[in-house]
Design a protein around this motif. Structure first.
Motif, PDB file in Angstrom:
ATOM      1  N   VAL A   1       0.842  -1.200   0.000  1.00 39.06           N
ATOM      2  CA  VAL A   1       0.000   0.000   0.000  1.00 39.06           C
ATOM      3  C   VAL A   1       0.877   1.250   0.000  1.00 39.06           C
ATOM      4  O   VAL A   1       0.677   2.181  -0.783  1.00 39.06           O
TER       5      VAL A   1
ATOM      6  N   PRO B   1      -3.534  -2.390  -4.226  1.00 36.91           N
ATOM      7  CA  PRO B   1      -4.025  -2.186  -2.855  1.00 36.91           C
ATOM      8  C   PRO B   1      -4.151  -0.710  -2.513  1.00 36.91           C
ATOM      9  O   PRO B   1      -3.216   0.063  -2.700  1.00 36.91           O
ATOM     10  N   GLU B   2      -5.307  -0.335  -2.008  1.00 40.83           N
ATOM     11  CA  GLU B   2      -5.555   1.062  -1.659  1.00 40.83           C
ATOM     12  C   GLU B   2      -5.306   1.320  -0.172  1.00 40.83           C
ATOM     13  O   GLU B   2      -4.598   2.240   0.200  1.00 40.83           O
TER      14      GLU B   2
ATOM     15  N   GLY C   1      -9.064  -2.735  -2.388  1.00 40.43           N
ATOM     16  CA  GLY C   1      -8.168  -2.705  -3.533  1.00 40.43           C
ATOM     17  C   GLY C   1      -8.904  -2.815  -4.848  1.00 40.43           C
ATOM     18  O   GLY C   1     -10.074  -3.218  -4.892  1.00 40.43           O
TER      19      GLY C   1
END
Length: 319
Positions: free
Chosen positions: A150, A174-175, A188
């Motif tokens: 991330v 991935p957020e 994500g």
């Protein structure tokens, strides 16, 4: 000690112990003159370390709390202890500390020497925690891998098991990691499905960053926490009162997180008052193996009777 940077590090290490150091003792420890110690103290202050000096026959130097967190020098035992503690906090629900624990653990493991990483791994392998609630847990190693992806904006691959038991491999941008009550979630963008997805981290395995960088996409929500809140079915919270036939100490030890109180009635029974979902609390009470009676709400009693009917039918007692 003529190497100034090394001497400053040694001086800082001494000052980070909780005591006051006379200048003469510091000079003896480091093999320099008191005048050199005074110059080195000034250098540390220039670097942002709040070193306080006390005058007089019993005066000396000590490090005090400042306005910012300066770098810490840790010996091997301290580094191992902090890594193990952070790993435990990251893997379990510690209200308000989960995400900070993951970030701190990722930073520490990045700089931890191999010999100390081995010791941390050995300690974690040799110990096991008695988990409250439904027993779901997350491997902190997985959390640190995900957190690293991330932070670095790297695509992430992992194995995933859906709620119905279907296994798959995922390729995700991935957020954010989100801690929500009893569980961790990864928000994500799923590249194979060309859409945003929510992943339970306890159903995720073998995560690894691919090294491929990506440009963040706009989330279909205000932020990751709002996205998770919108996707999860929020249970109705109810105040539940039950008499449990075990000691209050035993119930506190085995029941786990309680948004309420556990009060003793006598040596062998106690009163539980908690605010949670009816279904979740019923399952937790049944798992204890101790008799209990529900005083409120009626919804809880109805749910338990329904469970009893289903169990009776499954055991061949129903028509």
């Amino acid at each position: 000690m003529s190497d100034t940077p090394a001497r400053l590090l040694n001086l800082l290490s001494l000052l980070q112990t909780p005591r006051e150091w006379p200048g003469t003792e510091l000079a003896d420890r480091l093999g320099v003159s008191p005048r050199t110690i005074r110059r080195d103290i000034d250098r540390l202050r220039d670097l942002g370390y709040p070193v306080q000096a006390t005058m007089g026959a019993i005066g000396g130097y000590r490090l005090i709390a400042g306005t910012a967190m300066p770098p810490l020098l840790l010996d091997d035992e301290e580094a191992v202890a902090i890594a193990v503690g952070l790993r435990a906090a990251a893997g379990h629900a510690v209200a308000g500390l989960e995400e900070a624990s993951v970030r701190a653990l990722g930073k520490l493991l990045q700089v931890l020497p191999g010999r100390l990483r081995h010791r941390v791994g050995a300690l974690n392998t040799a110990t096991v925690a008695l988990l409250p609630g439904d027993g779901t847990t997350v491997d902190p190693d997985d959390l640190t891998v995900i957190a690293g992806a991330v932070t670095n904006r790297e695509r992430l691959r992992f194995a995933y098991l859906t709620y119905d038991g279907t296994a798959s491999r995922r390729n995700v941008e991935p957020e954010r990691l989100v801690s929500a009550g009893h569980r961790w979630y990864l928000v994500g963008y799923d590249l194979d499905r060309d859409d945003w997805r929510l992943f339970r981290v306890d159903r995720l395995g073998e995560p690894h960053a691919t090294g491929a960088r990506f440009t963040p996409r706009p989330l279909p929500a205000e932020d990751a926490a709002a996205y998770v809140a919108g996707k999860l079915r929020r249970p109705t919270l109810t105040t539940i009162v039950a008499t449990v036939h075990t000691s209050a100490e035993e119930l506190r030890r085995r029941f786990g997180r309680c948004d309420g109180s556990i009060e003793p009635i006598d040596e062998h029974s106690c009163l539980l008052r908690t605010t949670d979902s009816v279904e979740w609390t019923a399952m937790r009470l049944l798992r204890l193996g101790h008799p209990f009676e529900v005083s409120a709400p009626e919804e809880m009693r109805v749910f338990l009777r329904s469970l009893a009917d289903q169990a009776n039918h499954a055991a061949g007692g129903g028509s």
